[in-house]
Write a protein that holds these residues in place. Structure first.
Motif, mmCIF file in Angstrom:
data_model
loop_
_atom_site.group_PDB
_atom_site.id
_atom_site.type_symbol
_atom_site.label_atom_id
_atom_site.label_comp_id
_atom_site.label_asym_id
_atom_site.label_seq_id
_atom_site.Cartn_x
_atom_site.Cartn_y
_atom_site.Cartn_z
ATOM 1 N N UNK A 1 14.216 37.801 24.558
ATOM 2 C CA UNK A 1 14.881 37.605 25.678
ATOM 3 C C UNK A 1 15.553 38.934 26.371
ATOM 4 N N UNK A 2 15.420 39.038 27.689
ATOM 5 C CA UNK A 2 15.845 40.242 28.358
ATOM 6 C C UNK A 2 17.398 40.177 28.490
ATOM 7 N N UNK A 3 18.104 41.108 27.916
ATOM 8 C CA UNK A 3 19.689 41.045 27.759
ATOM 9 C C UNK A 3 20.333 41.909 29.065
ATOM 10 N N UNK A 4 19.784 42.826 29.485
ATOM 11 C CA UNK A 4 20.231 43.639 30.688
ATOM 12 C C UNK A 4 19.184 43.389 31.851
ATOM 13 N N UNK A 5 19.338 42.630 32.635
ATOM 14 C CA UNK A 5 18.371 42.423 33.957
ATOM 15 C C UNK A 5 18.700 43.443 34.921
ATOM 16 N N UNK A 6 19.774 44.190 34.627
ATOM 17 C CA UNK A 6 19.988 45.322 35.621
ATOM 18 C C UNK A 6 19.265 46.679 35.719
ATOM 19 N N UNK A 7 18.615 46.867 34.297
ATOM 20 C CA UNK A 7 18.048 47.987 33.821
ATOM 21 C C UNK A 7 16.601 47.791 34.378
ATOM 22 N N UNK A 8 15.945 49.126 34.729
ATOM 23 C CA UNK A 8 14.598 48.954 34.853
ATOM 24 C C UNK A 8 13.906 49.363 33.655
ATOM 25 N N UNK A 9 12.659 48.733 33.286
ATOM 26 C CA UNK A 9 11.849 48.550 31.930
ATOM 27 C C UNK A 9 10.506 49.335 32.229
ATOM 28 N N UNK A 10 9.959 49.842 31.377
ATOM 29 C CA UNK A 10 8.636 50.256 30.924
ATOM 30 C C UNK A 10 8.216 48.802 30.411
ATOM 31 N N UNK A 11 6.826 48.345 30.602
ATOM 32 C CA UNK A 11 6.093 47.416 30.154
ATOM 33 C C UNK A 11 5.144 47.508 29.097
ATOM 34 N N UNK A 12 5.049 46.858 28.342
ATOM 35 C CA UNK A 12 4.099 46.904 26.994
ATOM 36 C C UNK A 12 3.355 45.739 26.459
ATOM 37 N N UNK A 13 2.146 45.481 26.621
ATOM 38 C CA UNK A 13 1.495 44.542 26.177
ATOM 39 C C UNK A 13 0.927 44.631 24.765
ATOM 40 N N UNK A 14 0.929 43.684 23.971
ATOM 41 C CA UNK A 14 0.341 43.920 22.546
ATOM 42 C C UNK A 14 -0.424 42.677 22.250
ATOM 43 N N UNK A 15 -1.929 42.860 22.098
ATOM 44 C CA UNK A 15 -2.730 41.906 21.742
ATOM 45 C C UNK A 15 -3.185 41.624 20.558
ATOM 46 N N UNK A 16 -3.064 40.679 20.270
ATOM 47 C CA UNK A 16 -3.420 40.077 18.684
ATOM 48 C C UNK A 16 -4.826 40.115 18.481
ATOM 49 N N UNK A 17 -5.309 40.033 17.224
ATOM 50 C CA UNK A 17 -6.654 40.087 16.570
ATOM 51 C C UNK A 17 -7.363 38.744 16.584
ATOM 52 N N UNK A 18 -8.552 38.574 16.671
ATOM 53 C CA UNK A 18 -9.260 37.474 16.484
ATOM 54 C C UNK A 18 -8.843 36.307 15.471
ATOM 55 N N UNK A 19 -8.425 35.181 16.024
ATOM 56 C CA UNK A 19 -7.974 34.091 15.133
ATOM 57 C C UNK A 19 -6.301 34.332 14.983
ATOM 58 N N UNK B 1 1.311 39.141 15.557
ATOM 59 C CA UNK B 1 1.331 40.361 16.289
ATOM 60 C C UNK B 1 2.607 40.805 16.242
ATOM 61 N N UNK B 2 3.472 40.295 16.725
ATOM 62 C CA UNK B 2 5.056 40.798 16.649
ATOM 63 C C UNK B 2 5.542 40.821 15.248
ATOM 64 N N UNK B 3 5.251 40.131 14.406
ATOM 65 C CA UNK B 3 5.558 40.396 12.894
ATOM 66 C C UNK B 3 5.135 41.583 12.218
ATOM 67 N N UNK B 4 3.632 41.701 12.493
ATOM 68 C CA UNK B 4 3.024 42.917 12.118
ATOM 69 C C UNK B 4 3.536 44.223 12.779
ATOM 70 N N UNK B 5 3.495 44.109 14.204
ATOM 71 C CA UNK B 5 3.826 45.608 14.705
ATOM 72 C C UNK B 5 5.184 45.636 14.965
#
Length: 608
Positions: free
Chosen positions: A60-78, A84-88
């Motif tokens: 959840x985004x706590x500060x909606x007034x802040x401007x953010x950079x955006x990062x996508x993290x793509x999991x592996x096969x299966x 992915x979140x727990x690992x990285x």
């Protein structure tokens, strides 16, 4: 493509996912979604968002007034998003990024090799990424040009597809545990250079570092893959290798603004954790190095419409009085928060201190029409977004006009100001205003577009380099034997100073000086009253200008300016209920030389 050719690949990647933890946990899919009260649902501590029957997950985004950079993290096969979140743990690394964990439609991503199930089923994963970006831009404040992606294993192969087909969208991409397919290597082409890194273990047997020959799913080696991207980023170039630590080799292209590199780790297998490298930390450092808006500790970018204001609050002290500092101009009209690199940490033990750079200054975004008026219009909005009230407002040099203009426009803003402290302020009397509107402002306005064209062509670069070097040496000499030198944040000072070198910064300086004439007209008729106490710290910096005056007429005008400034400043302090604090120093950079006097003045104001 036949199913028997495809089968070994699926089994290989799926087994690898289970063995090395490439997001194989199914917690997100197993847990029942819980309504979050908006258009998302909470699943395992993450918000589940749906776009066109596809899913992505984020904290959840706590500060909606802040401007953010955006990062996508793509999991592996299966794998899946929570694995992915727990690992990285990428979402735990920085408050400056929105980290998004997308979920593949089936067990794999359509990586652009035309060789897997996702391709056979016609899954449009590139379109899925486009949809996510559009939705996230609609929901949150995202910083232009600050979109990033990383992927592990088959997710790494997919982010290469993003690189080859969406390079104009992504500022930087990192692949972990994946080289490149023959097919993508043959077809990859883009026009927008993009920061790119491969991180790969040399002992990887799932997606081998050295590549693999296969009729359906052939892989280039990682050194071959990085060469392909290097040639696309630079037309043609030669890479070089260096050992960065035991068993770790960096292949890179030196002296390039866009980074293209391969990190090869001896003995590491098919894993996110490429010991001795901390993969997650290394990736975030790579992204920050590539960032167009690298932010120091305590800094945020706050969005107002299409602009971003740099706000720094190093050590939040919500139980202490709030101080907001606005910077003004020195001799060369540089006017950013470098001047507060000592004062902010010095004050932060007793106050909750914010520094705000106006547009075009420091780390704030540029604007085509920089002015004090523009800043004054946006300042009340910034106060709302930062939830600031009962503020002790500190203005250095000519920034004292900003709150005065803002209070003319907003009574609500005025109610949020408890006191003001002015250091060598603009003197708002006719003779002094005429001085400010004279040289060099009048010359800049006269030459206008000709001057802008001259600066745009880089013809002021050498001159500006000299001015900035002079300022650097001057500040160093001021603090060489200063008792306050231990409080100086040199890293911050140097980072902000670097922003002054660009042609864009030089153009801001020219345009702001031209607009300064009209800013002064907005405060020409201001009169002090007793509604807000104003303390004025007044140096004798005018003496240096008087000594350098080239004509008797100019000298007489400067002497009058100094005299009426003394008298006016005393009257402002007396009428408003503040203090007049004269100092005999001819040094204008009061925030660097007299932090103790500023502190005592603010303590007196805050104790009222």
């Amino acid at each position: 493509m036949t199913s028997n050719l495809f089968l070994p690949r699926v089994l290989s990647l799926t087994l690898a996912a289970l063995l090395v933890g490439c997001g194989g946990s199914n917690h997100i899919n197993d847990e029942a979604p819980v309504s979050n009260g908006n258009d998302s649902k909470m699943v395992g501590g993450f918000e589940q968002h749906e776009v066109n029957e596809r899913f992505y997950y984020m904290k959840p985004v706590e500060n909606t007034n802040k401007a953010y950079k955006l990062l996508f993290a793509f999991h592996g096969s299966g794998g899946n998003s929570q694995g992915m979140a727990a690992m990285t743990k990428l979402h735990e690394q920085s408050d400056d990024y929105l980290v998004v964990y997308p979920k593949s439609k089936n067990e794999e991503w359509n990586e652009g090799c035309r060789c897997n199930k996702a391709d056979r089923l016609g899954v449009d994963d590139l379109g899925f990424v486009d949809d996510m970006i559009a939705e996230l831009k609609a929901k949150y404040q995202l910083i232009d040009g600050e979109i990033y992606a990383t992927g592990f294993s088959q997710g790494g192969l997919f982010v290469q597809n993003l690189l080859c087909n969406r390079s104009e969208v992504f500022n930087a991409i990192v692949t972990v545990g994946a080289p490149m397919s023959y097919q993508l290597g043959d077809s990859c082409s883009f026009d927008t250079p993009t920061h790119y890194r491969i991180m790969h273990g040399k002992a990887d047997t799932v997606l081998p570092y050295t590549g693999r020959s296969h009729a359906n799913f052939g892989l280039l080696s990682s050194p071959q893959a990085i060469k392909i991207i290097g040639n696309l980023n630079y037309d043609s170039a030669l890479s070089t290798d260096k050992k960065v630590e035991q068993g770790v080799t960096l292949t890179y292209y030196p002296n390039r603004a866009i980074q293209t590199e391969l990190i090869s780790v001896d003995g590491a297998g098919h894993s996110w954790n490429l010991s001795p490298i901390n993969t997650t930390q290394s990736i975030m450092e790579f992204f920050e190095k590539a960032s167009k808006h690298p932010l120091p500790q305590g800094s945020d970018l706050i969005a107002i419409n299409e602009d971003y204001y740099h706000v720094r609050n190093v050590t939040p002290q919500t139980d202490k009085p709030t101080v907001v500092m606005l910077s003004g101009a020195n001799l060369h009209f540089h006017s950013d928060s470098a001047w507060f690199a000592l004062l902010q940490p010095y004050l932060s033990t007793q106050f909750n201190v914010y520094v705000i750079d106006r547009l075009g200054q420091g780390l704030s975004s540029n604007t085509s029409a920089p002015s004090m008026q523009k800043f004054a219009t946006d300042l009340p909005v910034l106060f709302e977004k930062l939830d600031l009230s009962n503020v002790h407002l500190v203005s250095f040099a000519n920034s004292n006009s900003v709150p005065l203009i803002a209070m003319q426009q907003s009574e609500d803003f005025k109610q949020k100001i408890a006191s003001m402290l002015w250091m060598d302020p603009d003197i708002l009397l006719p003779h002094s205003i005429a001085q400010y509107q004279g040289y060099p402002v009048d010359i800049y306005r006269e030459w206008g577009q000709h001057l802008i064209d001259h600066v745009s062509a880089g013809k002021w670069q050498e001159k500006m380099n000299g001015k900035i070097a002079e300022e650097q040496a001057h500040v160093e000499s001021l603090l060489e034997e200063s008792e306050f030198a231990q409080h100086m944040d040199w890293d911050y000072f140097n980072q902000i100073m670097q922003t002054r070198y660009s042609i864009e910064a030089q153009l801001i300086r020219v345009n702001e000086m031209m607009n300064y004439h009209d800013d002064l007209e907005l405060v020409r008729n201001w009169q002090p009253d007793s509604s807000i106490p104003i303390t004025v710290i007044d140096s004798e910096f005018e003496q240096l200008d008087i000594e350098k005056a080239e004509t008797e007429e100019a000298r007489a005008g400067l002497i009058k300016w100094e005299a009426e400034g003394r008298k006016w400043s005393q009257e402002v302090a007396e009428i408003s209920g503040g203090q007049y604090l004269p100092i005999t120093s001819t040094e204008h950079l009061i925030p660097l030389t007299h932090p103790e006097l500023i502190t005592q003045a603010l303590i007196e104001l805050s104790n009222r």
